[in-house]
Design a protein around this motif. Structure first.
Motif, PDB file in Angstrom:
ATOM      1  N   ARG A  69       5.550  13.247   9.429  1.00  0.00           N
ATOM      2  CA  ARG A  69       6.317  12.427  10.266  1.00  0.00           C
ATOM      3  C   ARG A  69       5.684  12.711  11.564  1.00  0.00           C
ATOM      4  O   ARG A  69       5.406  11.558  12.523  1.00  0.00           O
ATOM      5  N   LEU A  70       4.890  13.827  11.967  1.00  0.00           N
ATOM      6  CA  LEU A  70       4.199  13.941  13.049  1.00  0.00           C
ATOM      7  C   LEU A  70       3.060  12.818  13.062  1.00  0.00           C
ATOM      8  O   LEU A  70       2.746  12.248  14.315  1.00  0.00           O
ATOM      9  N   GLY A  71       2.313  12.985  11.959  1.00  0.00           N
ATOM     10  CA  GLY A  71       1.208  11.850  11.903  1.00  0.00           C
ATOM     11  C   GLY A  71       1.541  10.455  11.927  1.00  0.00           C
ATOM     12  O   GLY A  71       0.767   9.644  12.746  1.00  0.00           O
ATOM     13  N   GLU A  72       2.871   9.977  11.680  1.00  0.00           N
ATOM     14  CA  GLU A  72       3.327   8.673  11.854  1.00  0.00           C
ATOM     15  C   GLU A  72       3.536   8.530  13.384  1.00  0.00           C
ATOM     16  O   GLU A  72       3.363   7.566  13.911  1.00  0.00           O
ATOM     17  N   LEU A  73       4.232   9.524  13.950  1.00  0.00           N
ATOM     18  CA  LEU A  73       4.572   9.457  15.425  1.00  0.00           C
ATOM     19  C   LEU A  73       3.425   9.368  16.264  1.00  0.00           C
ATOM     20  O   LEU A  73       3.138   8.854  17.422  1.00  0.00           O
ATOM     21  N   ALA A  74       1.992  10.001  15.972  1.00  0.00           N
ATOM     22  CA  ALA A  74       1.017  10.061  16.647  1.00  0.00           C
ATOM     23  C   ALA A  74       0.363   8.501  16.787  1.00  0.00           C
ATOM     24  O   ALA A  74      -0.193   8.267  17.761  1.00  0.00           O
ATOM     25  N   LEU A  75       0.606   7.737  15.576  1.00  0.00           N
ATOM     26  CA  LEU A  75       0.265   6.387  15.981  1.00  0.00           C
ATOM     27  C   LEU A  75       1.236   5.463  16.655  1.00  0.00           C
ATOM     28  O   LEU A  75       0.851   4.664  17.240  1.00  0.00           O
ATOM     29  N   LEU A  76       2.573   5.974  16.435  1.00  0.00           N
ATOM     30  CA  LEU A  76       3.429   5.109  16.998  1.00  0.00           C
ATOM     31  C   LEU A  76       3.537   5.137  18.431  1.00  0.00           C
ATOM     32  O   LEU A  76       3.464   4.040  19.307  1.00  0.00           O
ATOM     33  N   VAL A  77       3.061   6.467  19.232  1.00  0.00           N
ATOM     34  CA  VAL A  77       3.102   6.477  20.641  1.00  0.00           C
ATOM     35  C   VAL A  77       1.728   6.050  21.079  1.00  0.00           C
ATOM     36  O   VAL A  77       1.812   5.604  22.523  1.00  0.00           O
ATOM     37  N   ARG A  78       0.702   5.606  20.532  1.00  0.00           N
ATOM     38  CA  ARG A  78      -0.450   4.966  20.895  1.00  0.00           C
ATOM     39  C   ARG A  78      -0.610   3.633  20.960  1.00  0.00           C
ATOM     40  O   ARG A  78      -1.329   3.233  21.635  1.00  0.00           O
ATOM     41  N   GLY A  79       0.453   3.037  20.036  1.00  0.00           N
ATOM     42  CA  GLY A  79       0.451   1.530  19.936  1.00  0.00           C
ATOM     43  C   GLY A  79      -0.912   0.892  19.375  1.00  0.00           C
ATOM     44  O   GLY A  79      -1.324   1.575  18.522  1.00  0.00           O
ATOM     45  N   ALA A  80      -1.153  -0.300  19.814  1.00  0.00           N
ATOM     46  CA  ALA A  80      -2.396  -1.073  19.264  1.00  0.00           C
ATOM     47  C   ALA A  80      -3.647  -0.352  19.380  1.00  0.00           C
ATOM     48  O   ALA A  80      -4.643  -0.183  18.677  1.00  0.00           O
ATOM     49  N   GLU A  81      -3.897   0.655  20.358  1.00  0.00           N
ATOM     50  CA  GLU A  81      -5.067   1.485  20.500  1.00  0.00           C
ATOM     51  C   GLU A  81      -5.287   2.382  19.133  1.00  0.00           C
ATOM     52  O   GLU A  81      -6.379   2.760  19.045  1.00  0.00           O
ATOM     53  N   ALA A  82      -4.127   2.703  18.646  1.00  0.00           N
ATOM     54  CA  ALA A  82      -4.100   3.542  17.445  1.00  0.00           C
ATOM     55  C   ALA A  82      -5.182   3.245  16.465  1.00  0.00           C
ATOM     56  O   ALA A  82      -5.629   3.907  15.479  1.00  0.00           O
ATOM     57  N   ALA A  83      -5.428   1.689  16.268  1.00  0.00           N
ATOM     58  CA  ALA A  83      -6.105   1.134  15.463  1.00  0.00           C
ATOM     59  C   ALA A  83      -7.774   0.963  15.742  1.00  0.00           C
ATOM     60  O   ALA A  83      -8.397   0.587  14.885  1.00  0.00           O
ATOM     61  N   VAL A  84      -8.035   1.472  16.890  1.00  0.00           N
ATOM     62  CA  VAL A  84      -9.340   1.164  17.229  1.00  0.00           C
ATOM     63  C   VAL A  84     -10.109   2.513  17.424  1.00  0.00           C
ATOM     64  O   VAL A  84      -9.378   3.512  17.869  1.00  0.00           O
ATOM     65  N   GLY A  85     -11.224   2.334  16.876  1.00  0.00           N
ATOM     66  CA  GLY A  85     -12.254   3.624  16.852  1.00  0.00           C
ATOM     67  C   GLY A  85     -12.670   4.215  18.326  1.00  0.00           C
ATOM     68  O   GLY A  85     -12.670   3.227  19.103  1.00  0.00           O
ATOM     69  N   PRO A  86     -13.294   5.183  18.607  1.00  0.00           N
ATOM     70  CA  PRO A  86     -13.901   5.571  19.603  1.00  0.00           C
ATOM     71  C   PRO A  86     -15.241   5.163  19.964  1.00  0.00           C
ATOM     72  O   PRO A  86     -15.490   5.102  21.133  1.00  0.00           O
TER      73      PRO A  86
END
Length: 383
Positions: free
Chosen positions: A313-330
């Protein structure tokens, strides 16, 4: 067992912190770090008065060491499988000759181990092991078969292998627990498994007539299931509390990400963050309460269910709080290096496996139901 820390434990905590602060930056590689730990007496704290460890430490001080190690940023251990799994198993089931041969090199950080349990057709169903070990006339066994998801096999000097020594046996019967050297060119092959995270912590191991000496069978031929189950009982315990220190650090990173993205302004997100924090505190109190308990209470199985679901659940939350940025690499994509994950992306992907490895959620519930609660076993053949 109610658990608390004394003034002496806190003094020990200070000693541990100071030693780690003075040595962590000296590490050149993981193997040399193990030797540094061994030379200073930090390996084998939980081996009690066996005479084969280094320092002796109470259960509370073992917890102190594990927690402070996790907080220090010290290198990930490559010797923990030998120290935390093999060593207590040998102390419980090994011969004096086996203890004298294998425990001192583990305590010194000189020999590293991996675990040869899971197979392509025998993961959570460990009794389905098909790797064979045939007794030879020269006092050795010849081992043939495949193991999978073998952590640190690419670094290990030895592997403890669960294999079938009785060709006519099935399920739990006819298994033996063998200690097998990994340096056998042509007989032992290690292949890294590339994961969706892009890393390769796990390996496939192929045994093609690999040798194991007859005196390196732990607990006697045919008693492998009993020894293997005993080892799994050592797999959790003090290490659970150290793991929770790492979880707290990850949760802190998720909270900071939520603040940066302003996701924390959403009351639903705030509620999820608070829930993760509260559940982590409960897991710690539960681990402290049950640590050192005896008997088949099911506490390790309950703990695995709790932390696996929490971490996922923490892993899911880590992407949720990032929004669209979570799908973009550095950095930009390229064919040579398709993507690189940041810490929270890695957390999200890797945590998907938490409810599978180390015994799936279904297996944990079955163990609790049948062995602890005494409920009827599931009829064979029922889908």
């Amino acid at each position: 067992m109610e658990f608390g820390f004394t003034e002496e434990d806190e003094a020990f905590r200070t000693e541990v912190r100071e030693w780690l602060a003075g040595h962590t930056n000296d590490c050149q590689d993981r193997r040399s770090w193990e030797r540094t730990l061994g030379k200073s007496g930090w390996i084998g704290l939980g081996w009690s008065e066996s005479g084969y460890g280094n320092r002796t430490a109470t259960l509370t001080r073992q917890v102190v060491w594990a927690e402070e190690y996790a907080r220090s940023g010290a290198p990930a251990r490559s010797g923990h499988i030998g120290e935390k799994l093999l060593a207590p198993t040998l102390l419980a089931h090994g011969s004096e000759e086996q203890k004298a041969r294998f425990l001192p090199p583990v305590a010194a950080g000189d020999e590293l181990w991996c675990q040869g349990y899971s197979e392509p057709g025998a993961g959570s169903d460990l009794a389905g092991v098909r790797t064979r070990a045939v007794r030879d006339g020269d006092g050795t066994y010849r081992i043939s078969g495949q193991k999978i998801w073998t952590s640190l096999a690419h670094e290990a000097d030895w592997c403890f292998v669960l294999a079938r020594t009785d060709p006519g046996s099935s399920r739990h019967r006819g298994l033996s627990f063998l200690l097998v050297p990994m340096d056998q060119p042509g007989r032992v092959e290690v292949r890294p498994i590339r994961q969706m995270t892009g890393t390769s912590e796990f390996n496939e191991v192929f045994f093609d007539g690999a040798h194991a000496r007859a005196e390196h069978v732990v607990g006697g031929e045919g008693n492998g299931w009993r020894v293997a189950m005993s080892l799994l009982g050592f797999e959790r315990g003090v290490s659970t509390l150290a793991q929770q220190v790492g979880f707290a650090q990850e949760l802190d990173r998720v909270v900071r990400a939520a603040v940066r993205s302003d996701a924390v302004a959403d009351p639903v997100v705030r509620g999820l963050l608070v829930r993760q924090w509260a559940e982590l505190r409960v897991m710690r109190w539960n681990a402290l309460r049950t640590l050192g308990g005896s008997g088949d209470t099911g506490a390790p199985n309950v703990a695995k269910l709790l932390w696996a679901g929490w971490h996922q659940r923490l892993g899911e939350l880590a992407l949720l709080v990032r929004g669209a940025e979570a799908a973009v690499g550095p950095r930009e994509w390229s064919p040579e290096s398709p993507y690189e994950l940041d810490e929270l992306q890695y957390l999200s992907l890797f945590s998907r496996a938490d409810t599978v490895y180390g015994g799936s959620d279904q297996v944990q519930r079955t163990i609790i139901a049948e062995r602890v609660l005494g409920l009827p076993r599931e009829p064979k053949g029922v889908v």
